[in-house]
Write an enzyme that holds these catalytic residues in place. Structure first.
Site, short mmCIF file in Angstrom:
data_model
loop_
_atom_site.label_atom_id
_atom_site.label_comp_id
_atom_site.label_asym_id
_atom_site.label_seq_id
_atom_site.Cartn_x
_atom_site.Cartn_y
_atom_site.Cartn_z
N SER A 196 -39.81 80.96 -7.76
CA SER A 196 -40.14 80.50 -6.59
C SER A 196 -39.35 81.85 -5.90
O SER A 196 -40.51 83.28 -6.47
CB SER A 196 -39.10 79.74 -6.65
OG SER A 196 -39.38 79.43 -4.96
N ASP A 219 -44.39 79.95 -9.80
CA ASP A 219 -44.45 78.64 -8.98
C ASP A 219 -43.77 79.95 -7.36
O ASP A 219 -43.03 79.45 -6.89
CB ASP A 219 -44.27 77.56 -8.34
CG ASP A 219 -45.24 76.41 -7.75
OD1 ASP A 219 -45.94 77.56 -7.34
OD2 ASP A 219 -45.04 75.27 -7.15
N HIS A 274 -42.67 71.76 -7.33
CA HIS A 274 -42.08 72.80 -7.57
C HIS A 274 -41.12 73.08 -8.78
O HIS A 274 -40.87 73.74 -9.19
CB HIS A 274 -41.70 73.36 -6.58
CG HIS A 274 -41.30 74.58 -6.08
ND1 HIS A 274 -42.01 76.03 -6.09
CD2 HIS A 274 -39.82 75.10 -5.15
CE1 HIS A 274 -41.54 76.76 -6.12
NE2 HIS A 274 -40.46 76.44 -5.72
#
Length: 350
Positions: A196, A219, A274
């Protein structure tokens, strides 16, 4: 100027080895309650629910010697996370013969963190910080991502110093001698990785530090990186996306990098969300969904296997490892039941 990290490394087996806590201290439950839920009063409930969970590894275990030296991965956590919340992927990579340094960032993006003042050992806590009212999110997060990338570079400098025989003081006095790494690291084989916010941190670290050979971005949240830097990313990146997180704008930014470097790859693990790339995926189903929201349909063990094998194949290719990770090369092209190339929105919407 210090660094805070948890080190995952191959070690020698020993009977009765102590296992470390997954959430290292109760203060982190308070940070999680605030950062992830916006409800600090949930801290006590989180402590009860997950405070006793342990990581199935040997705490302070003796390093398994490696005459050729282990390759090194610097790992960057996501927004509102901290150094221990990616133990599953870090442990998996260490089990295949890597030393993984999972950082805890000091830019106010961790759920909480602290540093110790060397002179007295007193702790100063650094809380999670949301975007201040009146500030534009991009400028706030852009400043953070540059600090984070610089911390990744500093971590590499730490290990370069150790390999060079330098003495590194560990303020925590944990009883593990960092000097054992001196002859057991191959610092010609170094990658940076993250999830992330940590994913885009890894991309930026490639710009800041030539010694990083490649990056693995799980991600990645591409928003905080300024557009003018995309042509400056010199090394290949493996983007491993989940099915439900990415936006067309984010994927377009990834594709800009793939047009710059033909070795960059973008794949999506179908049936994942996620948080499935964090340790939260392994919490019992009801507990996970009640505290942290929905989870993906793919079994978390299978998702971890796909993610780690794709990363290993990519790392073998770009760190020039003499292993058999090439058996998973197909994953880099999105070949497999649960993997698709450049498919951020699922099969039905391609």
């Amino acid at each position: 100027q210090g660094l805070f990290l948890r080190l995952f490394s191959p070690c020698l087996p020993r009977a009765g080895a102590e296992e470390p806590l997954w959430i290292p201290r109760s203060e982190y439950c308070g940070g999680l309650a605030d950062a992830a839920l916006g409800r600090r009063w949930c801290s006590a409930l989180l402590s009860i629910a997950i405070g006793s969970c342990k990581v199935p590894v040997s705490w302070n275990g003796p390093l398994k010697p490696c005459s050729s030296g282990y390759p090194l991965i610097i790992f960057s956590h996501g927004l509102g996370a901290f150094r221990t919340l990616y133990s599953s992927i870090c442990t998996e990579l260490a089990s295949w013969g890597f030393v993984v340094a999972a950082l805890e960032h000091r830019d106010h993006s961790a759920a909480t963190t602290y540093f110790c003042k060397a002179e007295g050992g007193t702790e100063e806590w650094i809380p999670f910080q949301r975007v201040p009212q009146g500030q534009k999110e991009f400028y706030f997060r852009n400043k953070q991502v540059h600090q984070r990338a610089q911390e990744c570079v500093r971590a590499l400098r730490l290990f370069q110093g150790i390999a060079g025989g330098g003495s590194v003081p560990n303020i925590l006095h944990q009883g593990w001698d960092l000097s054992v790494l001196k002859d057991n690291l191959d610092l010609t084989k170094v990658a940076v990785m993250g999830h992330s916010f940590g994913g885009v941190t890894a991309v930026l670290a490639l710009v800041k530090e030539p010694s990083f050979s490649c990056a693995v971005a799980l991600d990645a949240w591409m928003f905080p990186l300024e557009n003018l830097l995309y042509p400056e990313v010199p090394k290949p990146v493996l983007f491993i996306n989940t099915e439900k997180f990415q936006t067309p704008e984010s994927v377009a930014k990834m594709k800009r990098l793939s047009s710059r470097n033909s070795q960059t790859r973008i794949v999506t693990v179908l049936g994942t969300m996620h948080e499935d790339q964090t340790d939260f995926a392994f919490l019992p189903g009801k507990l996970f969904s009640q505290i942290f929201g929905r989870r993906g349909t793919l079994d978390p063990h299978k998702a971890l296997a796909i993610t780690s094998r794709a990363a290993l194949a990519f790392l073998q290719r770009h760190l020039k490892l003499e292993e058999e990770f090439g058996q998973w090369d197909e994953l880099l092209e999105g070949v497999g039941d649960s993997v698709a190339p450049e498919a951020p929105f699922g099969r039905s919407r391609l």
